[in-house]
Write an enzyme that holds these catalytic residues in place. Structure first.
Site, PDB file in Angstrom:
ATOM      1  N   GLU A 225      96.337  43.363 -17.615  1.00 17.75           N
ATOM      2  CA  GLU A 225      97.174  42.338 -16.967  1.00 17.75           C
ATOM      3  C   GLU A 225      98.221  41.936 -17.997  1.00 17.75           C
ATOM      4  OE1 GLU A 225      97.357  41.808 -13.912  1.00 17.75           O
ATOM      5  OE2 GLU A 225      95.522  42.860 -13.366  1.00 17.75           O
TER       6      GLU A 225
ATOM      7  N   CYS B 200     101.973  33.625 -18.277  1.00 13.25           N
ATOM      8  CA  CYS B 200     102.404  34.921 -17.737  1.00 13.25           C
ATOM      9  C   CYS B 200     103.026  34.747 -16.359  1.00 13.25           C
ATOM     10  CB  CYS B 200     101.218  35.865 -17.657  1.00 13.25           C
ATOM     11  SG  CYS B 200      99.821  35.164 -16.780  1.00 13.25           S
TER      12      CYS B 200
HETATM   13  P1  NAD Z   1      99.952  40.685 -27.239  1.00  7.12           P
HETATM   14  O1  NAD Z   1     100.119  41.881 -26.357  1.00  7.12           O
HETATM   15  O2  NAD Z   1     100.771  40.607 -28.450  1.00  7.12           O
HETATM   16  O3  NAD Z   1      98.427  40.568 -27.721  1.00  7.12           O
HETATM   17  C1  NAD Z   1      97.354  40.533 -26.798  1.00  7.12           C
HETATM   18  C2  NAD Z   1      96.099  40.993 -27.523  1.00  7.12           C
HETATM   19  O4  NAD Z   1      96.228  42.369 -27.858  1.00  7.12           O
HETATM   20  C3  NAD Z   1      95.828  40.248 -28.830  1.00  7.12           C
HETATM   21  O5  NAD Z   1      94.449  40.021 -28.975  1.00  7.12           O
HETATM   22  C4  NAD Z   1      96.316  41.242 -29.869  1.00  7.12           C
HETATM   23  O6  NAD Z   1      95.722  41.063 -31.127  1.00  7.12           O
HETATM   24  C5  NAD Z   1      95.899  42.567 -29.233  1.00  7.12           C
HETATM   25  N1  NAD Z   1      96.590  43.759 -29.736  1.00  7.12           N
HETATM   26  C6  NAD Z   1      97.802  43.835 -30.324  1.00  7.12           C
HETATM   27  N2  NAD Z   1      98.072  45.117 -30.680  1.00  7.12           N
HETATM   28  C7  NAD Z   1      97.016  45.871 -30.275  1.00  7.12           C
HETATM   29  C8  NAD Z   1      96.702  47.271 -30.335  1.00  7.12           C
HETATM   30  N3  NAD Z   1      97.528  48.152 -30.889  1.00  7.12           N
HETATM   31  N4  NAD Z   1      95.532  47.686 -29.811  1.00  7.12           N
HETATM   32  C9  NAD Z   1      94.679  46.818 -29.228  1.00  7.12           C
HETATM   33  N5  NAD Z   1      94.917  45.475 -29.165  1.00  7.12           N
HETATM   34  C10 NAD Z   1      96.072  45.003 -29.664  1.00  7.12           C
HETATM   35  O7  NAD Z   1     100.152  39.418 -26.278  1.00  7.12           O
HETATM   36  P2  NAD Z   1     100.167  37.858 -26.689  1.00  7.12           P
HETATM   37  O8  NAD Z   1     101.409  37.592 -27.460  1.00  7.12           O
HETATM   38  O9  NAD Z   1      98.851  37.466 -27.259  1.00  7.12           O
HETATM   39  O10 NAD Z   1     100.263  37.152 -25.243  1.00  7.12           O
HETATM   40  C11 NAD Z   1     101.446  36.998 -24.541  1.00  7.12           C
HETATM   41  C12 NAD Z   1     101.632  38.089 -23.505  1.00  7.12           C
HETATM   42  O11 NAD Z   1     100.495  38.118 -22.644  1.00  7.12           O
HETATM   43  C13 NAD Z   1     102.813  37.867 -22.585  1.00  7.12           C
HETATM   44  O12 NAD Z   1     103.498  39.089 -22.387  1.00  7.12           O
HETATM   45  C14 NAD Z   1     102.185  37.406 -21.282  1.00  7.12           C
HETATM   46  O13 NAD Z   1     102.954  37.658 -20.123  1.00  7.12           O
HETATM   47  C15 NAD Z   1     100.922  38.175 -21.281  1.00  7.12           C
HETATM   48  N6  NAD Z   1      99.917  37.539 -20.431  1.00  7.12           N
HETATM   49  C16 NAD Z   1      99.618  38.124 -19.234  1.00  7.12           C
HETATM   50  C17 NAD Z   1      98.694  37.523 -18.380  1.00  7.12           C
HETATM   51  C18 NAD Z   1      98.331  38.166 -17.065  1.00  7.12           C
HETATM   52  O14 NAD Z   1      97.281  37.828 -16.525  1.00  7.12           O
HETATM   53  N7  NAD Z   1      99.146  39.056 -16.539  1.00  7.12           N
HETATM   54  C19 NAD Z   1      98.086  36.320 -18.748  1.00  7.12           C
HETATM   55  C20 NAD Z   1      98.416  35.746 -19.981  1.00  7.12           C
HETATM   56  C21 NAD Z   1      99.330  36.374 -20.821  1.00  7.12           C
END
Ligand code: NAD
Length: 475
Positions: free
Chosen positions: A248, A282
């Site tokens: 998501e 999000c």
């Molecule tokens: P992010 O993608 O930077 O990080 C999310 C998670 O992924 C963190 O735990 C991070 O450490 C991990 N991660 C980073 N690189 C990785 C890799 N190479 N392999 C595996 N894991 C990795 O996102 P963020 O900054 O924490 O959150 C904001 C984003 O989340 C926004 O784009 C927002 O739209 C999205 N979001 C979506 C929803 C939804 O339900 N669609 C809900 C909340 C947030």
């Protein structure tokens, strides 16, 4: 000022690792936590512990597993306020927002705890006489959960609870900015009697811990919420080893304001969706398509609401908006505001460090990056639009498809919009943010894998596989 807590990994029921990475309050930089940072070996240990615990956990009846979730809900409820205060300190949102989020985590545990008594299968007719056919939902095994910082307790809860009640064991990698909320959620579950190894935490960097979790051959499935760029990378890693993956991701959520809507009401709907949670949701409203008859009045009303919001300490009484979560997110917001100032007409958006006032920008073209790309800050772009079908075309022109809204008093317009818009969630006269926990949630297009939904009873589908049993006797 409270002192920093020490957070370790949880592996096989033991708290391990040396806390070394500092986490600070985004409002005043006061220390919040010192956190252990894992690597691929830590992940391997956690997956081994989860693998060892899985048959025993899956062997417990669904109601027994559910009962632990229900007890954890009560424990979390008894800690509601301090856990919400921790959430404010590590993420920055207001106490009211944090209390609501912790309440959501409690309710999610209750909902999936009660699923222990309600999970169903099908009984089907068979072509063979005296044969009963039924389906069983089987757990996948060990699942990896990777979560973002913006809902640091609710999202882990809505992944963890369906995973656990259906008999999986879990390794969670919390967002590096917000490990304390996951720690608080997990301790409610362990205090409720969750057996050792059933739920494991590995803290650390996404590029190290997250990457290792996705690549591990014994992790049957990965559920991720976060940015689209990271999600797409995870998809390729997990699918290359034939794991199941649920993503998501980001959004660029639009609100259409029709001529028949009250512009003041529409402005309140847009502000709640776009400025709530400091715009860091999000499903946040980040673009508005306003019809000519309401455009100017709507922009004036929205600008007035924005001007009335003063960001401050989320823990202080009456604060309407908390700080931006981090300097990295602030840099993204400031870059977007600079572009908005240069290419359009901007109101608001001034700030003092991470305390950023909400902003409204007009005069941008539909292909401007602020109109097309996710910013994740308190900035709403308003564009004029003509005709409902033209507005729907603009909504659907985005690569994303998470949430979309319409303000109208016409049932026909609302139904026409709901039927044609490409978004996983459609809101009529309600903010694009805000979801009920019993309702399937997820996006389409670049917002989601668009396969399995989260939340509600349908969340169990991702964490289980269906087995068909033919039950006969003598031939
Ligand atoms: P992010 O993608 O930077 O990080 C999310 C998670 O992924 C963190 O735990 C991070 O450490 C991990 N991660 C980073 N690189 C990785 C890799 N190479 N392999 C595996 N894991 C990795 O996102 P963020 O900054 O924490 O959150 C904001 C984003 O989340 C926004 O784009 C927002 O739209 C999205 N979001 C979506 C929803 C939804 O339900 N669609 C809900 C909340 C947030």
């Amino acid at each position: 000022m409270t002192s920093a807590v020490e957070l370790r990994h949880l592996i096989g029921g033991e708290w391990v690792g040396d806390p070394e990475v500092e986490r600070r309050n985004p409002f005043d930089d006061s220390p919040v936590a010192t956190v252990a940072s894992g690597d691929a070996d830590t992940v391997a240990d956690a997956v081994a512990a989860a693998t060892a615990a899985q048959p025993g956990w899956a062997g417990k009846p669904w109601p027994t597993r559910g009962a632990i979730l229900l007890d954890a809900a009560e424990i979390l409820r008894s800690r509601h306020r301090p856990v919400a205060e921790d959430l404010v300190r590590e993420e920055g949102k207001t106490l009211a927002e944090a209390m609501g989020e912790v309440r959501r985590a409690i309710d999610v545990l209750r909902f999936f705890g009660s699923m222990g008594w309600q999970a169903t299968g099908d009984v089907l007719p068979s072509a063979t006489p005296e044969t009963m056919v039924y389906t069983r939902r089987e757990p996948l095994g060990v699942v990896g959960l990777i979560t973002p910082w913006n809902f640091p307790i609710a999202i882990p809860a809505w992944k963890m609870a369906p995973a656990l009640v259906s008999g999986n064991t879990v390794v969670i990698k919390p967002a590096d900015l917000t490990p304390l909320s996951v720690h608080n959620l997990v301790t409610a579950l362990t205090d409720a009697g969750l057996p050792a190894g059933v739920l494991n935490i590995v803290n650390g960097k996404g590029s190290v811990v997250g990457e290792a979790l996705c690549a591990h051959p014994d992790v049957a499935a990965v559920s991720f919420t976060g940015s689209t760029a990271v999600g797409e990378h995870i998809r390729s890693v997990v699918q290359s080893r034939r794991g199941r993956v649920q993503l998501e991701m980001g959004g660029k959520n639009a609100l259409v304001v029709m001529d028949d809507a009250d512009p003041a009401v529409a402005a309140r709907v847009a502000a709640a969706g776009g400025f709530g949670l400091t715009g860091q949701a999000c499903t946040a409203t980040s673009r508005v398509l306003a019809m000519p008859g309401v455009h100017d009045e709507f922009v004036a009303a929205l600008g007035k609401i924005a001007a009335g919001i003063t960001p401050g300490d989320g823990l202080a009484e009456g604060t309407a908006m908390g700080p931006v979560v981090s300097d990295a997110q602030l840099a993204t917001d400031l870059k977007a505001l600079d572009r908005a100032r240069a290419d359009g007409t901007l109101t608001g958006g001034d700030g003092d460090g991470r305390l950023l006032r909400p902003a409204v920008v007009t005069g941008l073209t539909a292909d401007h990056p602020i109109v097309t790309d996710e910013v994740f800050g308190p900035l709403i772009a308003v564009l004029p639009t003509e005709g409902l079908d033209g507005a729907i075309e603009s909504v659907n022109s985005s690569v994303y498809g998470l949430a979309a809204g319409i303000c109208t008093t016409s049932l026909a317009s609302a139904q026409h919009f709901a039927a044609r818009v490409q978004a996983g969630v459609v809101k009529v006269n309600r903010p694009t943010t805000g979801l009920d926990l019993n309702v399937p949630f997820g996006g389409v297009k670049a917002s989601s894998t668009n396969t399995f939904r989260e939340q509600g009873a349908s969340a169990l589908e991702f964490y289980t596989w269906s087995k068909s049993v033919y039950l006969g006797h003598d031939l």
